[in-house]
Design an enzyme around this catalytic site. Structure first.
Site, PDB file in Angstrom:
ATOM      1  N   SER A 295      21.990  44.564  56.831  1.00  0.00           N
ATOM      2  CA  SER A 295      21.496  43.409  56.082  1.00  0.00           C
ATOM      3  C   SER A 295      20.019  43.603  55.799  1.00  0.00           C
ATOM      4  CB  SER A 295      21.715  42.121  56.889  1.00  0.00           C
ATOM      5  OG  SER A 295      20.984  41.048  56.327  1.00  0.00           O
ATOM      6  N   ARG A 334      50.322  47.419  13.097  1.00  0.00           N
ATOM      7  CA  ARG A 334      49.052  47.938  13.639  1.00  0.00           C
ATOM      8  C   ARG A 334      48.221  46.780  14.170  1.00  0.00           C
ATOM      9  NH1 ARG A 334      49.584  51.710  13.903  1.00  0.00           N
ATOM     10  NH2 ARG A 334      48.886  53.243  12.429  1.00  0.00           N
TER      11      ARG A 334
END
Length: 413
Positions: A295, A334
């Site tokens: 930490s 498409r």
């Protein structure tokens, strides 16, 4: 004559927004996604890997057409050589892709130049989506091989935990509160089956080749079109496609769903480890290592950093899969945006699943299990229950673990 020179070089003097000399390296090195930073899955899905897959698809298409007598064998060989030697500048290729909406158009132009006289045979009868979809499946196949291999290692580690702690009693928890006795081996067996289900689902997903031409009719190849598509698949080691799937996006959606199941199963392990590693519980701990779990503000802490990374992937992949599922609503022959929207989410799913698997293997390989703490918490629970027979509660737990191990060994490669 094929050339070995790179193509698509960036223009002289081009600079990015962070061109101060210290921001060297790829544009996306995983700074904001450390779970996949430096992993094999990241390398297999990066821009260079996608460009390589596009080139491999073009070369395989030429070879398939040569076998069908559509292009001369010498041209297919020249195209294959040019594709193998090409080293595209992916940043420049990406910028040039804006003109047509996909990177295949500028890549084909460059490959034709590299292939010399054979260049006129590059991309014959194909549409950009054929090559892009096929490259996506090729990238997925290469990444999947790595992910499944890593999951096999995860499964081996989980089977070892289940067997080793088959009869180790602990407090079971429902709604995060102590409930009744269980065993750590049974918890590990649940992790095992979750990952086994995800691994098997991912391994079984079909990754089909894409070849349909302009509107999915294979018009350029005449009656031989389906055979060309099948040979194309064989050249790349991909699955055959019954029909072109330009606007039938189930292959991508199914792959994404399988990757979500994998990361979900890994995330379950990470969540349990995080909770069991809490200071007040302390029944397991992540493997220690230099710089791991530290930490910046509280040096006394040992954070579950690996589990946190795995959970981060498990939380992200379902959101990415939502895009893949939404892209199935493609129009006519498409897609206009749906197909394009898949590329980045699919890559993220592959990257995150691979990173999560690799990180989970590291977590499980050195997981510290503390049976004494488990026993102490269980004794506290039994004290509250007053004369409760813990042995009766866990009588079948060992048999359940054995059943899970039998299934694992039956399905393991």
């Amino acid at each position: 004559m094929a050339s070995d020179q790179p193509f698509g070089a960036a223009p002289a003097g081009a600079a990015g927004p962070l061109d101060e000399g210290w921001a060297a390296g790829p544009l996306d090195a995983g700074l904001l996604s450390p779970v996949r930073a430096g992993t094999a899955a990241e390398a297999l899905t990066g821009d260079a890997a996608w460009a390589r897959a596009l080139l491999d698809a073009e070369a395989a298409l030429a070879r398939a057409q040569a076998r069908a007598g559509i292009v001369p064998p010498g041209a297919a060989n020249a195209i294959t050589t040019a594709a193998r030697l090409a080293r595209p500048d992916v940043a420049d290729l990406a910028r040039r892709a804006r003109g047509a909406g996909n990177p295949v158009v500028p890549l084909v132009a460059d490959l034709r130049d590299l292939a010399g006289d054979a260049g006129r045979h590059v991309h014959r009868g194909a549409t950009s989506q054929d090559i892009m979809d096929t490259a996506a499946m090729l990238v997925a196949a290469r990444a999947r091989r790595e992910i499944v291999g890593t999951l096999d290692r995860v499964l081996l580690l989980l089977a070892g935990l289940a067997e080793r702690y088959r009869d180790t009693p602990m407090a079971g928890r429902t709604l995060s509160r102590q409930a009744l006795p269980t065993t750590f081996g049974l918890k590990a067996a649940q992790w095992l089956l979750g990952c086994l289900d995800g691994r098997d689902r991912l391994a079984s997903v079909a990754l089909p080749v894409q070849l349909g031409g302009a509107v999915g009719t294979l018009a350029a190849y005449g009656a031989d079109g389906p055979d060309v598509a099948d040979v194309f698949a064989a050249e790349l080691g991909l699955d055959r496609a019954v029909l072109p799937w330009h606007t039938r996006r189930a292959p991508v959606a199914e792959l994404g769903t399988a990757l979500a199941l994998v990361t979900g199963a890994l995330g379950k392990i990470a969540t349990d480890v995080t909770l069991l590693a809490q200071s007040e519980v302390d029944e397991v701990a992540e493997p220690a290592g230099p710089g791991r779990g530290g930490s910046s503000a509280m040096p006394h802490k040992r954070n579950p950093a690996l589990a946190t990374l795995v959970r981060s992937a498990a939380l992200q992949v379902p959101a990415q899969v939502q895009v893949l599922l939404a892209a199935q609503a493609a129009a006519h022959e498409r897609p206009a945006g749906e197909w394009h929207a898949e590329w980045q989410p699919l890559r993220e799913c592959l990257r995150l699943a691979g990173g999560a698997a690799e990180t989970a293997a590291e977590l499980l390989d050195g997981l510290e299990v503390r049976p004494d703490r488990m026993r102490a918490h269980l004794d506290d629970l039994l004290g509250l229950l007053g004369g409760h027979d813990a042995g009766a509660d866990i009588r079948a737990a060992g048999a359940l673990v054995d059943r899970a191990l039998v299934r694992y060994r039956k399905n393991s490669p």
